[in-house]
Structure formats: C-alpha cells, structure tokens
Design an enzyme around this catalytic site. Structure first.
Site, PDB file in Angstrom:
ATOM      1  N   ASP A  96     -16.637   1.465  -3.338  1.00 11.65           N
ATOM      2  CA  ASP A  96     -16.386   2.826  -3.820  1.00 11.65           C
ATOM      3  C   ASP A  96     -17.727   3.530  -4.016  1.00 11.65           C
ATOM      4  OD1 ASP A  96     -15.408   5.105  -5.036  1.00 11.65           O
ATOM      5  OD2 ASP A  96     -15.291   4.159  -7.025  1.00 11.65           O
ATOM      6  N   ASN A 106     -17.850   7.087  -4.949  1.00 12.07           N
ATOM      7  CA  ASN A 106     -17.789   8.296  -5.787  1.00 12.07           C
ATOM      8  C   ASN A 106     -17.128   8.029  -7.136  1.00 12.07           C
ATOM      9  OD1 ASN A 106     -15.228   7.922  -4.890  1.00 12.07           O
ATOM     10  ND2 ASN A 106     -14.847  10.051  -4.328  1.00 12.07           N
ATOM     11  N   ASP A 136     -14.412   6.929  -8.208  1.00 12.79           N
ATOM     12  CA  ASP A 136     -12.997   7.152  -8.539  1.00 12.79           C
ATOM     13  C   ASP A 136     -12.226   5.823  -8.558  1.00 12.79           C
ATOM     14  OD1 ASP A 136     -12.789   6.558  -5.872  1.00 12.79           O
ATOM     15  OD2 ASP A 136     -11.616   8.328  -5.325  1.00 12.79           O
ATOM     16  N   ASP A 194     -14.002   3.683  -0.210  1.00 12.79           N
ATOM     17  CA  ASP A 194     -13.941   4.835   0.688  1.00 12.79           C
ATOM     18  C   ASP A 194     -14.762   4.592   1.957  1.00 12.79           C
ATOM     19  OD1 ASP A 194     -16.606   5.319  -0.446  1.00 12.79           O
ATOM     20  OD2 ASP A 194     -15.499   6.048  -2.202  1.00 12.79           O
ATOM     21  N   ASP A 233      -6.413   0.917  12.688  1.00  8.86           N
ATOM     22  CA  ASP A 233      -5.097   0.322  12.455  1.00  8.86           C
ATOM     23  C   ASP A 233      -4.060   1.377  12.856  1.00  8.86           C
ATOM     24  OD1 ASP A 233      -2.892  -1.121  11.329  1.00  8.86           O
ATOM     25  OD2 ASP A 233      -4.295  -2.072   9.942  1.00  8.86           O
ATOM     26  N   ASP A 255       0.006  -2.061  14.221  1.00  8.53           N
ATOM     27  CA  ASP A 255       0.803  -2.536  13.093  1.00  8.53           C
ATOM     28  C   ASP A 255       2.268  -2.771  13.487  1.00  8.53           C
ATOM     29  OD1 ASP A 255       1.094  -2.859  10.141  1.00  8.53           O
ATOM     30  OD2 ASP A 255       2.483  -1.177  10.396  1.00  8.53           O
ATOM     31  N   GLU A 305       0.176  -6.789  16.081  1.00  8.92           N
ATOM     32  CA  GLU A 305       0.641  -7.678  15.019  1.00  8.92           C
ATOM     33  C   GLU A 305       2.086  -8.044  15.334  1.00  8.92           C
ATOM     34  OE1 GLU A 305       1.642  -7.725  10.260  1.00  8.92           O
ATOM     35  OE2 GLU A 305       2.186  -6.062  11.557  1.00  8.92           O
ATOM     36  N   HIS A 358      -4.863  -8.834   4.936  1.00  8.21           N
ATOM     37  CA  HIS A 358      -4.529  -8.166   3.668  1.00  8.21           C
ATOM     38  C   HIS A 358      -3.083  -8.423   3.229  1.00  8.21           C
ATOM     39  CE1 HIS A 358      -3.122  -5.817   6.955  1.00  8.21           C
ATOM     40  NE2 HIS A 358      -2.335  -5.136   6.131  1.00  8.21           N
ATOM     41  N   ASP A 359      -2.320  -9.167   4.020  1.00  5.13           N
ATOM     42  CA  ASP A 359      -0.930  -9.473   3.657  1.00  5.13           C
ATOM     43  C   ASP A 359      -0.772 -10.904   3.157  1.00  5.13           C
ATOM     44  OD1 ASP A 359      -0.083  -6.951   4.480  1.00  5.13           O
ATOM     45  OD2 ASP A 359       0.270  -7.607   6.530  1.00  5.13           O
TER      46      ASP A 359
HETATM   47  C1  NOJ Z   1       2.068  -4.901   8.412  1.00  3.62           C
HETATM   48  C2  NOJ Z   1       0.898  -4.560   7.559  1.00  3.62           C
HETATM   49  O1  NOJ Z   1      -0.111  -5.502   7.765  1.00  3.62           O
HETATM   50  C3  NOJ Z   1       1.392  -4.513   6.133  1.00  3.62           C
HETATM   51  O2  NOJ Z   1       0.352  -4.415   5.200  1.00  3.62           O
HETATM   52  C4  NOJ Z   1       2.357  -3.356   6.019  1.00  3.62           C
HETATM   53  O3  NOJ Z   1       2.937  -3.375   4.734  1.00  3.62           O
HETATM   54  C5  NOJ Z   1       3.452  -3.440   7.054  1.00  3.62           C
HETATM   55  N1  NOJ Z   1       2.999  -3.822   8.353  1.00  3.62           N
HETATM   56  C6  NOJ Z   1       4.141  -2.116   7.189  1.00  3.62           C
HETATM   57  O4  NOJ Z   1       3.276  -1.192   7.805  1.00  3.62           O
HETATM   58 CA    CA Z   2     -13.928   6.352  -3.848  1.00  4.75          CA
END
Ligand code: NOJ
Ligand code: CA
Length: 564
Positions: free
Chosen positions: A21, A23, A25, A29, A98, A204, A262, A339-340
């Site tokens: 980050d 700024n 908040d 970013d 993405d 995605d 994906e 990230h999932d």
């Molecule tokens: C897969 C993404 O990696 C995930 O983070 C997202 O919630 C779902 N697709 C829906 O876009």
């Molecule tokens: Ca920020």
C-alpha cells in the site's frame, strides 16, 4: 512472431490488495507494485500475473468487475497501470492480466440493463430462467444446482420475476457466452488490454463459460443446503471449446502473448489437451488443482496440526500423471498455491519446527519441475496460514457464506480451525516486508490483519540471511534460468525415482547428456536413502553440506539438486 517466451519464464503471482500500500488507505495498490519492481526483478522472476484490478464493488475482491476498461480507484488509475506495464517492461518483466470472462458484477451496466426488463436487448447477455414451484406452490429456483460459494446457483430478481444464474456469489451474474454479441464485446475488451501493453492473460474460471442449457435437475445427492454440487452442469462442456477457438482466432493468435486458463479440479489430463494442447488452437497452458489438498485438511477439525500429514505418494503420482500425460502434447504450469488456497508452508511444509528447511525444500521441487513455475507472493519467504481466533478477522465472501450455514451444524471453534486450514484468506494477508507495524505493508490500517509471525518471517530479515528461503528461491531461479542447467530444467524429460517411497519426492530431469537428480524429504524426521549414483556436482542443498555420499541420511525437509 510467436516466440513462446513463456516456456522459459518464471512466473510470480501478485494479489494486489495485499502486496504493498502506498497511500495509507490500508489496501495494496498498483503504485505499490511499481515500488516493488526492483524486488521482483531481484528475485529473478520475469512474468508477473496480477489478480484483477478493474473497477469493482469488491464483493469478491475484484473478480466482480463493473468496468473492464478502468482501474478501480482503490488500486489506482489507468495511468498507473500504463506506468506499471512500461516500467516492468524496462526491467524485462512481463505483465499478465487476470481476464474475467465468465461473469461480471451485478453493478456492471450490462447487468443493470439486462435486469431492467424482459425485453431489454442485453437480457440475453446473462442467463435468466423462470421460477419453478414446489408441491405447495412455493417459488423455487429453476434447478437444484449448487453454487461454488454455497447455496443455490440461482438468485431471484424481483423486478423481472426471474432467476439469474450465478455460480459464484449473488453479486456475480454469469454471462451468456452463447450470445455472439457478448462474445464479440469480450474479444474487443481483451484486445484493448493487449494493445495497451499487457503480455497475456490468466483466464479466470474459463472451464465454466458454457452451461447445460437443458436446465434440468441434477441426479446427484443433495448437500446439507438442499442443493446438488454437480459442477458438470457448468464445467468443461462441449460448446466451450468452440468459444475458445473463436477467442484464439479473434484475439490470441494476433499477439505474442501468454494465455493460461484456470480449469480447476473438473478437467482431467485429456480435457487439458483440448484447452492447451500444442495443436488445440486455444490456450498455451492451463492450471489444474489436482495436486492441492494432499494433506487431508478437509474434515480435519478434530486433529492437531501435527496430526495432518502430506500424502507424498498421492502428490507425486498426481504430478507425474499430468507431466507424463501432457508430454509432447502440451505445456503445463506448476504452482504450489494461489490466492484461492491455503499457504503451502502450512499445508506441505512445517512452519512450527522446520520453517526454513521446509520452505527451501518446497521451492526446490517447484523450481526444478518441467513447464513454467509460478510463485505466489509471500511463498518465497514461507508465509503461513492465518492465526485468527475471531471470525470477524476473516474477509472472504465465501467464508462469510460458509460461516452462516456451518454455524448450524458446527461449533465456532471447529469452524475457525477449518477456516485456518482451508480458507482463501490464508493467502490474502498483507505481504510481510519487514518487522515494522503491519509488516511494512501499510502505514495505515491494513484491510486484513497481518499474520502474527511477521516479526520473524519477513523480506527484510530474509534478504540479510544467506540461508533464507528467499535466497534459496533466488538461487534456484538462477539455476533454472541461467547457466548450463537451464535447458534440462525447462525442457528435459521427467522421471520419478523411487516412486513408491512414501516420504521422499525424488525425480530425475534429463536432456541430452545432462542429468539432474532432485531429492526432497517431505518429513520432519531423518530418512535413510540410497542415491541411484554418486553425483558429480551439488547445485543446491538446503543444509549447505559440503559432501554427499551414495548412502545418505536425509535431514528433516532436506532438499538436493544434484548433477549426475
Ligand atoms: C477463480 C478465482 O481465482 C477466484 O478467486 C474467484 O473467486 C473465482 N474464480 C470467481 O471469479
Ligand atoms: Ca492503497
């Protein structure tokens, strides 16, 4: 000209919200990514996939897009995106966008039009169905299909008296890819970003672009919410491949770009060749999920952390199946987490007793596999799962939906244990840059609590320690990208050695007259092992020992890269 540069690349995935980050908040970013380009370059990676930064109401942290042609003010401006692309390119780093094709936000103007009336021209851009009635005359959804984010995959719209399909959250209506105007619009948008300078896409949820339009109930057993988790109703369906060919012809084939789809857990190796076979005229590669979750995390609430063990046999058999199955047919990416997923350090490593050794070991395996490796931000310092003890510290939309339903059948403690092991928030905590407040991620209040161990586990500390996980990743990336092992590590054959060994992951990479042997101990104890030969060189040993004998005692989480 198509250079296929992505075959030699090492990827790095950034979750922008939690990276840096600038700024105050509390939200990462694009300027934060610009600020950290030197760090990224120094790590040695050359291809950065950034999770969505489009305009979005942030129901699913940016995967719910309300304007594909702009940057959300939380992340910065379109000029910041242009500057990021230009500055990354100056450093030889490519930027991967993405691309969210399956759905938009319900606040996207297309959906607002679509829901405004039954005869709106955009009505058919989304998937609408009439309600059904149960025996008592009560309104029920058009089918019994479940959503990935809990509950039904249909949401009722009062205005028009119909349901729209949403396989993720209520605020993420699915687009209707059967509509040619919609498809054209998505292709134009994709080209717009490539023309702006991005070097490719992670696409995605691409396995879900087409649905079973008979809209009939699934025969599958209903779950505790009374819906059927039958993903086949909207995964890997035949029409999807026609759309991908069209996408390839209209967009991808005109650029020297990377496309990685994906495809999740539903697609097997055979299906993957349709998505990303060398002759498929679709993508360059696809991410599958098969090697994830091999530590029994689901349903483990009553076990202690030490009782969870990695099923090494299953893990390596799975990886081998993909590698051999795609050999000569298509290229594959490798990753430990995104990230999932939970943090790989907490899943397959050992954060409590062997943090350094296990983090280095995991990096060794990832960076010596064939294909293109992707590192997830924070993996290179061994970031761990969250230590949250309050449900309100979690943030993910899926967690919230899950909690609401799970509290009816589980205690809060069980749910918290479950979430600390499985939740997507584990990978979404602030990047741990140093030991100052909020891990050096922000000078404001972070959008999510950093993991409590940031004082010990952070970039600054590991930069100064030659034996750290960070320095191991740098060394292994150098080995892969430069010098005489480059070609064998990227393109060489892959062969499991001692495939039945349930503790060790051992494999050989071979090309022409160069053979590399990788030995990785996945256990917290010593293991005796007889090497197939005495190596002529040690290119990496996470314990830094000077010599190797043919019969060795591997130390906990020891990892070796040897040359025959
Ligand atoms: C897969 C993404 O990696 C995930 O983070 C997202 O919630 C779902 N697709 C829906 O876009
Ligand atoms: Ca920020």
């Amino acid at each position: 000209m198509k250079t296929q540069w992505w075959k030699n690349a090492v990827g790095y995935q950034i979750y922008p919200r939690s990276f840096k980050d600038t700024n105050a908040d509390g939200i990462g970013d694009l300027r934060g990514i610009i600020e950290k380009l030197d760090y990224i370059q120094d790590l040695g990676v050359d291809c950065v996939w950034i999770c969505p930064f489009y305009r979005s109401p942030m129901d699913d942290n940016g995967y719910d897009v309300s304007d594909f042609y702009d940057v959300d003010p939380l992340f910065g401006t379109l000029d910041d995106a242009k500057e990021l692309i230009a500055k990354a390119h100056q450093k030889g780093i490519r930027i991967i966008l993405d691309l969210v094709l399956n759905h938009t936000s319900d606040e996207h103007p297309w959906f607002m039009e679509s829901r405004s009336s039954l005869d709106n021209p955009k009505r058919d851009w989304y998937i609408w169905q009439k309600p059904r009635q149960d025996e008592k005359g009560k309104r029920i959804p058009p089918t019994n299909w479940a959503s990935f984010f809990e509950g039904s995959c249909w949401n009722y719209d009062e205005t028009s008296g119909e349901y729209y399909l949403k396989i993720f959250s209520d605020k993420m209506p699915d687009l209707n890819w059967a509509n040619p105007d919609l498809r054209k619009e998505m292709y134009a948008m994709s080209r717009w970003w490539l023309d702006l300078g991005v070097d490719g896409f992670r696409v995605d949820a691409v396995a879900h672009l087409s649905k079973d339009t008979s809209f009939t109930d699934s025969e599958m057993k209903l779950n505790h919410d009374g819906v059927a988790p039958d993903w086949s109703k909207f995964s890997n369906r035949p029409e999807l491949f026609e759309y991908l060919h069209e996408f390839h012809d209209e967009v991808l084939k005109h650029y020297d770009c990377l496309s990685v789809g994906e495809v999740g857990g539903g697609a097997n190796v055979k299906a993957a060749t349709r998505y990303a076979g060398y002759h498929a005229k679709a993508f360059n590669m696809v991410f599958n999920f098969d090697h994830c979750w091999k530590n029994g995390a689901f349903g483990s609430e009553d076990k202690t952390d030490d009782e969870l063990t990695v099923n090494v046999l299953d893990l390596k058999e799975t990886m081998d199946r993909w590698i051999q199955g795609m050999k000569g047919k298509g290229w594959i990416p490798h990753y430990w987490l995104n990230h999932d997923h939970p943090r790989v350090m907490s899943q397959y490593g050992n954060p409590r007793k062997f943090h350094r050794a296990s983090g280095c070991m995991l990096g060794t395996v990832l960076l010596t596999l064939p294909g293109t490796p992707f590192i997830y931000n924070g993996e290179e310092i061994g970031m761990t799962n969250v230590d949250y003890t309050d449900i309100n510290d979690f943030n993910d939309v899926w967690v919230k939906n899950y909690y609401e339903k799970a509290i009816k059948r589980q205690s809060p403690e069980q749910i918290l244990t479950h979430l600390r092991r499985t939740s997507r928030d584990n990978a979404r905590t602030p990047m741990q840059w140093d030991d100052s407040a909020s891990a050096g991620f922000t000078t404001g209040k972070p959008h999510q609590k950093p993991v409590g161990n940031y004082k010990e586990i952070n970039v600054k500390q590991q930069s100064e320690d030659p034996s750290s996980i960070l320095n191991a990743y740098k060394h292994l990336i150098r080995l892969r990208k430069h010098g005489h092992l480059h070609s064998v590590l990227v393109n060489g054959d892959f062969k499991l050695i001692s495939p039945k060994n349930k503790d060790l992951f051992v494999f050989e990479r071979k090309k022409d007259d160069v053979t590399v042997l990788v030995v990785a101990n996945f256990r917290a104890h010593e293991i005796r092992y007889k090497l197939p030969y005495l190596p002529k060189a040690i290119h990496y040993d996470n314990y830094g020992l000077a010599e190797i004998t043919k019969e060795i005692v591997l130390l906990p989480y020891q990892a070796l890269v040897l040359e025959k």
